[in-house]
Design an enzyme around this catalytic site. Structure first.
Site, PDB file in Angstrom:
ATOM      1  N   HIS A 116       0.902  -1.533   0.510  1.00  0.00           N
ATOM      2  CA  HIS A 116       0.129   0.408   0.113  1.00  0.00           C
ATOM      3  C   HIS A 116       0.948   1.261  -0.246  1.00  0.00           C
ATOM      4  O   HIS A 116       2.390   1.408   0.566  1.00  0.00           O
ATOM      5  CB  HIS A 116      -0.965   0.342   1.053  1.00  0.00           C
ATOM      6  CG  HIS A 116      -2.195  -0.758   0.854  1.00  0.00           C
ATOM      7  ND1 HIS A 116      -2.627  -1.541   2.425  1.00  0.00           N
ATOM      8  CD2 HIS A 116      -2.997  -0.607   0.156  1.00  0.00           C
ATOM      9  CE1 HIS A 116      -3.788  -2.230   2.321  1.00  0.00           C
ATOM     10  NE2 HIS A 116      -4.472  -1.682   0.992  1.00  0.00           N
ATOM     11  N   CYS A 176      -1.960   2.702   8.953  1.00  0.00           N
ATOM     12  CA  CYS A 176      -3.070   1.715   8.710  1.00  0.00           C
ATOM     13  C   CYS A 176      -4.058   1.601   9.647  1.00  0.00           C
ATOM     14  O   CYS A 176      -5.493   1.560   9.239  1.00  0.00           O
ATOM     15  CB  CYS A 176      -2.764   0.714   8.842  1.00  0.00           C
ATOM     16  SG  CYS A 176      -1.203  -0.171   7.539  1.00  0.00           S
TER      17      CYS A 176
HETATM   18  N1  ARG Z   1      -3.622  -6.808   6.766  1.00  0.00           N
HETATM   19  C1  ARG Z   1      -3.745  -6.348   6.021  1.00  0.00           C
HETATM   20  C2  ARG Z   1      -4.208  -6.041   4.558  1.00  0.00           C
HETATM   21  O1  ARG Z   1      -3.298  -6.845   4.376  1.00  0.00           O
HETATM   22  C3  ARG Z   1      -3.015  -4.814   6.498  1.00  0.00           C
HETATM   23  C4  ARG Z   1      -3.613  -3.605   5.671  1.00  0.00           C
HETATM   24  C5  ARG Z   1      -3.232  -2.581   5.832  1.00  0.00           C
HETATM   25  N2  ARG Z   1      -3.237  -1.726   5.504  1.00  0.00           N
HETATM   26  C6  ARG Z   1      -2.618  -0.344   5.213  1.00  0.00           C
HETATM   27  N3  ARG Z   1      -3.596   1.158   4.880  1.00  0.00           N
HETATM   28  N4  ARG Z   1      -1.475  -0.588   4.734  1.00  0.00           N
HETATM   29  O2  ARG Z   1      -4.880  -5.216   4.063  1.00  0.00           O
END
Ligand code: ARG
Length: 273
Positions: free
Chosen positions: A167, A261
């Site tokens: 991300h 996150c």
């Molecule tokens: N386990 C989640 C995923 O893989 C983690 C999300 C983390 N969120 C972020 N905004 N980076 O989607």
């Protein structure tokens, strides 16, 4: 140098049902133990940090069976009173989208629905007058045009190339209206050139900082809340005049998430931008 802090309205989701039951990014290992009670305590510490900084924290009710719902940044993109709902790449997270959408609707935001995969503020970051939009792993490139239409900010596509930084918010932090911090090697060469052009004064993080999710930070323009383990990055930020506040979210990192996150910025209107 004086730096003005903006008081922010934030949305969070208590990790009541947090677990690592599936693997949709390289950080997640379903065979490794997870201490949900510790995750809750660490999350409460983060919430307290925001309150101590004068931010307003609102909460969405966690839903059983949605272990990643704690990552509120992925619940939407909220700018100038408009909320764009999300569409997850992975079926395991699909049911989070309507839960967040209902929250935005109840809160009175003008709603927009995504036409393509779009994982919200995980991949969409407002930096001054630009909307930086990540792609490569989660949010589809085709969603960037819709973001520009909905919000009316020029969207700058950022091509992510390292699966650990899947991300945009794992590879880049917006520090204030003018500056960002990022890990250059998490981006394609073209995107690195764009970042140098737009943000010549940016802070460059090291791989060691990024590997503790140090860039998954939340800045109010003056205070930067970041993982306590990102010590080099914190030192660089202090050199630039920011106040850094380290938080330990080691349990949530097992799912690939850090402070940012867990945090969705709710931008009401121009005044609270
Ligand atoms: N386990 C989640 C995923 O893989 C983690 C999300 C983390 N969120 C972020 N905004 N980076 O989607």
């Amino acid at each position: 140098m004086t730096m003005d802090a903006t008081s922010q309205r934030l949305l969070m989701c208590r990790p009541t049902y947090f677990a690592v039951d599936y693997a949709i990014n390289p950080w997640m290992d379903p065979s490794a133990p997870v201490d949900t009670a510790l995750a809750v305590r660490q999350w409460e510490q983060l919430r307290q940090t925001y309150r101590d900084l004068g931010h307003t924290v609102e909460e969405i009710t966690p839903v059983p069976g949605l272990p990643d719902m704690v990552f509120a940044a992925n619940g939407g993109t909220v700018i100038d009173g408009k909320a764009m709902a999300v569409q997850f790449r992975d079926p395991q997270r699909a049911d989070e989208a309507p839960a967040y959408r209902a929250w935005f609707e109840d809160a009175g935001f003008e709603m927009y629905d995504p036409k393509h995969v779009n994982e919200g503020e995980g991949d969409v970051l407002l930096a001054g007058d630009y909307l930086l939009a990540g792609t490569g792993f989660r949010t589809a490139h085709s969603s960037h045009a819709q973001l520009q239409e909905v919000f009316g900010y020029p969207v700058i596509t950022m091509q992510l190339v390292d699966p650990r930084f899947y991300h945009l918010d794992t590879a880049l932090t917006v520090l204030d209206e003018r500056t960002v911090a990022y890990l250059p090697e998490a981006f394609s060469l073209g995107s690195q050139a764009v970042l140098r052009r737009l943000f010549p004064d940016a802070v460059h993080a090291t791989m060691a900082d990024a590997e503790v999710l140090g860039l998954n930070a939340v800045s109010d323009g003056r205070h930067v809340v970041l993982p306590a383990q990102a010590t080099d990055l914190a030192a660089k930020l202090r050199d630039r005049g920011y106040e850094t506040i380290g938080v330990d979210l080691s349990e949530l990192r097992k799912a690939g998430g850090g402070p940012k996150c867990c945090t969705l910025r709710l931008r009401q209107g121009k005044a609270s931008k």
